[in-house]
Design a protein around this motif. Structure first.
Motif, PDB file in Angstrom:
ATOM      1  N   PHE A  50       0.824  -1.212   0.000  1.00  0.00           N
ATOM      2  CA  PHE A  50       0.000   0.000   0.000  1.00  0.00           C
ATOM      3  C   PHE A  50       0.858   1.261   0.000  1.00  0.00           C
ATOM      4  N   ILE A  51       1.942   1.271   0.774  1.00  0.00           N
ATOM      5  CA  ILE A  51       2.828   2.441   0.811  1.00  0.00           C
ATOM      6  C   ILE A  51       3.475   2.646  -0.554  1.00  0.00           C
ATOM      7  N   LEU A  52       3.946   1.571  -1.165  1.00  0.00           N
ATOM      8  CA  LEU A  52       4.578   1.679  -2.481  1.00  0.00           C
ATOM      9  C   LEU A  52       3.581   2.161  -3.531  1.00  0.00           C
ATOM     10  N   THR A  53       2.350   1.701  -3.449  1.00  0.00           N
ATOM     11  CA  THR A  53       1.313   2.158  -4.373  1.00  0.00           C
ATOM     12  C   THR A  53       1.024   3.640  -4.178  1.00  0.00           C
ATOM     13  N   ALA A  54       0.941   4.079  -2.936  1.00  0.00           N
ATOM     14  CA  ALA A  54       0.679   5.494  -2.657  1.00  0.00           C
ATOM     15  C   ALA A  54       1.821   6.376  -3.170  1.00  0.00           C
ATOM     16  N   ILE A  55       3.052   5.962  -2.942  1.00  0.00           N
ATOM     17  CA  ILE A  55       4.193   6.749  -3.414  1.00  0.00           C
ATOM     18  C   ILE A  55       4.224   6.784  -4.942  1.00  0.00           C
ATOM     19  N   GLY A  56       3.985   5.642  -5.575  1.00  0.00           N
ATOM     20  CA  GLY A  56       3.963   5.597  -7.030  1.00  0.00           C
ATOM     21  C   GLY A  56       2.869   6.470  -7.621  1.00  0.00           C
ATOM     22  N   ASN A  57       1.697   6.480  -6.997  1.00  0.00           N
ATOM     23  CA  ASN A  57       0.614   7.329  -7.482  1.00  0.00           C
ATOM     24  C   ASN A  57       0.908   8.806  -7.280  1.00  0.00           C
ATOM     25  N   CYS A  58       1.525   9.152  -6.156  1.00  0.00           N
ATOM     26  CA  CYS A  58       1.923  10.549  -5.918  1.00  0.00           C
ATOM     27  C   CYS A  58       2.906  11.019  -6.985  1.00  0.00           C
ATOM     28  N   GLU A  59       3.910  10.205  -7.256  1.00  0.00           N
ATOM     29  CA  GLU A  59       4.901  10.570  -8.261  1.00  0.00           C
ATOM     30  C   GLU A  59       4.280  10.636  -9.648  1.00  0.00           C
ATOM     31  N   SER A  60       3.348   9.762  -9.919  1.00  0.00           N
ATOM     32  CA  SER A  60       2.665   9.781 -11.210  1.00  0.00           C
ATOM     33  C   SER A  60       1.840  11.055 -11.380  1.00  0.00           C
ATOM     34  N   MET A  61       1.223  11.516 -10.296  1.00  0.00           N
ATOM     35  CA  MET A  61       0.434  12.744 -10.370  1.00  0.00           C
ATOM     36  C   MET A  61       1.320  13.975 -10.544  1.00  0.00           C
ATOM     37  N   PHE A  62       2.449  14.025  -9.833  1.00  0.00           N
ATOM     38  CA  PHE A  62       3.290  15.216  -9.868  1.00  0.00           C
ATOM     39  C   PHE A  62       4.263  15.235 -11.038  1.00  0.00           C
ATOM     40  N   PHE A  63       4.797  14.091 -11.434  1.00  0.00           N
ATOM     41  CA  PHE A  63       5.843  14.053 -12.456  1.00  0.00           C
ATOM     42  C   PHE A  63       5.385  13.497 -13.791  1.00  0.00           C
ATOM     43  N   GLY A  64       4.164  13.029 -13.886  1.00  0.00           N
ATOM     44  CA  GLY A  64       3.649  12.506 -15.146  1.00  0.00           C
ATOM     45  C   GLY A  64       3.564  10.990 -15.136  1.00  0.00           C
ATOM     46  N   LYS A  65       2.798  10.480 -16.092  1.00  0.00           N
ATOM     47  CA  LYS A  65       2.545   9.036 -16.157  1.00  0.00           C
ATOM     48  C   LYS A  65       3.789   8.224 -16.506  1.00  0.00           C
ATOM     49  N   SER A  66       4.757   8.834 -17.162  1.00  0.00           N
ATOM     50  CA  SER A  66       5.927   8.072 -17.589  1.00  0.00           C
ATOM     51  C   SER A  66       6.966   7.901 -16.479  1.00  0.00           C
ATOM     52  N   TYR A  67       6.768   8.565 -15.337  1.00  0.00           N
ATOM     53  CA  TYR A  67       7.720   8.460 -14.233  1.00  0.00           C
ATOM     54  C   TYR A  67       7.589   7.099 -13.572  1.00  0.00           C
ATOM     55  N   THR A  68       8.707   6.439 -13.338  1.00  0.00           N
ATOM     56  CA  THR A  68       8.678   5.101 -12.742  1.00  0.00           C
ATOM     57  C   THR A  68       9.246   5.125 -11.325  1.00  0.00           C
ATOM     58  N   VAL A  69       8.812   4.179 -10.532  1.00  0.00           N
ATOM     59  CA  VAL A  69       9.290   4.031  -9.159  1.00  0.00           C
ATOM     60  C   VAL A  69      10.605   3.284  -9.195  1.00  0.00           C
ATOM     61  N   GLY A  70      11.609   3.829  -8.518  1.00  0.00           N
ATOM     62  CA  GLY A  70      12.926   3.209  -8.505  1.00  0.00           C
ATOM     63  C   GLY A  70      13.187   2.470  -7.203  1.00  0.00           C
ATOM     64  N   VAL A  71      14.266   1.695  -7.212  1.00  0.00           N
ATOM     65  CA  VAL A  71      14.626   0.926  -6.012  1.00  0.00           C
ATOM     66  C   VAL A  71      15.017   1.862  -4.885  1.00  0.00           C
ATOM     67  N   PHE A  72      15.799   2.856  -5.225  1.00  0.00           N
ATOM     68  CA  PHE A  72      16.179   3.834  -4.212  1.00  0.00           C
ATOM     69  C   PHE A  72      15.715   5.190  -4.680  1.00  0.00           C
ATOM     70  N   PRO A  73      15.004   5.947  -3.954  1.00  0.00           N
ATOM     71  CA  PRO A  73      14.626   5.862  -2.559  1.00  0.00           C
ATOM     72  C   PRO A  73      13.229   5.303  -2.308  1.00  0.00           C
ATOM     73  N   GLU A  74      12.415   5.134  -3.362  1.00  0.00           N
ATOM     74  CA  GLU A  74      11.006   4.809  -3.139  1.00  0.00           C
ATOM     75  C   GLU A  74      10.799   3.437  -2.499  1.00  0.00           C
ATOM     76  N   VAL A  75      11.368   2.411  -3.092  1.00  0.00           N
ATOM     77  CA  VAL A  75      11.174   1.050  -2.573  1.00  0.00           C
ATOM     78  C   VAL A  75      11.855   0.907  -1.209  1.00  0.00           C
ATOM     79  N   ALA A  76      13.041   1.467  -1.072  1.00  0.00           N
ATOM     80  CA  ALA A  76      13.758   1.376   0.201  1.00  0.00           C
ATOM     81  C   ALA A  76      12.991   2.087   1.320  1.00  0.00           C
TER      82      ALA A  76
END
Length: 133
Positions: A50-76
């Motif tokens: 759930f935390i990873l989904t929330a962070i990914g959705n936040c980044e998608s809203m602010f940086f655009g749909k093409s932004y991907t979640v990386g290992v560091f710092p999001e997953v960590a």
């Protein structure tokens, strides 16, 4: 039907809050036996998702749909928060949460590669097969 980014973000944040509060309310029950401690680790793994989904959705809203979640710092960061919440219940719950979260991350990555990555095979220009004599 797929949810929009804002809806998914809202549901993920609410799920995180409910899960953390439930883990803290039933802390003594989750730590009372080995099976319940493993259940606490499983809940920590769900919290990681759930935390990873929330962070990914936040980044998608602010940086655009093409932004991907990386290992560091999001997953960590997500892993650290989830394991800390599970470890506040019991140390073994924290350990099992770490292992189950890594397993969940493997399957999330595998599903994401299947759904979102499109590989286009294009022949190289001017390359011909060599005949063997």
């Amino acid at each position: 039907m797929a949810a929009t980014t804002k809806t998914s973000l809202t549901v993920s944040i609410i799920s995180c809050l409910i899960l953390v509060s439930a883990m803290q309310m039933w802390k003594t029950w989750l730590a009372s036996s080995s099976q319940q401690t493993l259940l606490g680790g499983l809940l920590g793994s769900f919290l990681f998702t759930f935390i990873l989904t929330a962070i990914g959705n936040c980044e998608s809203m602010f940086f655009g749909k093409s932004y991907t979640v990386g290992v560091f710092p999001e997953v960590a960061f997500s892993l650290l928060l989830a394991v800390s919440a599970a470890a506040s219940v019991h140390r073994v719950a924290g350990t099992s949460s770490l292992l189950l979260s890594l397993l969940a991350l493997f399957y999330i990555n595998r599903y994401s590669q299947k759904v979102h990555v499109q590989v286009a095979v294009q022949p190289l220009p001017g390359s011909k097969k060599k005949k063997n004599n």
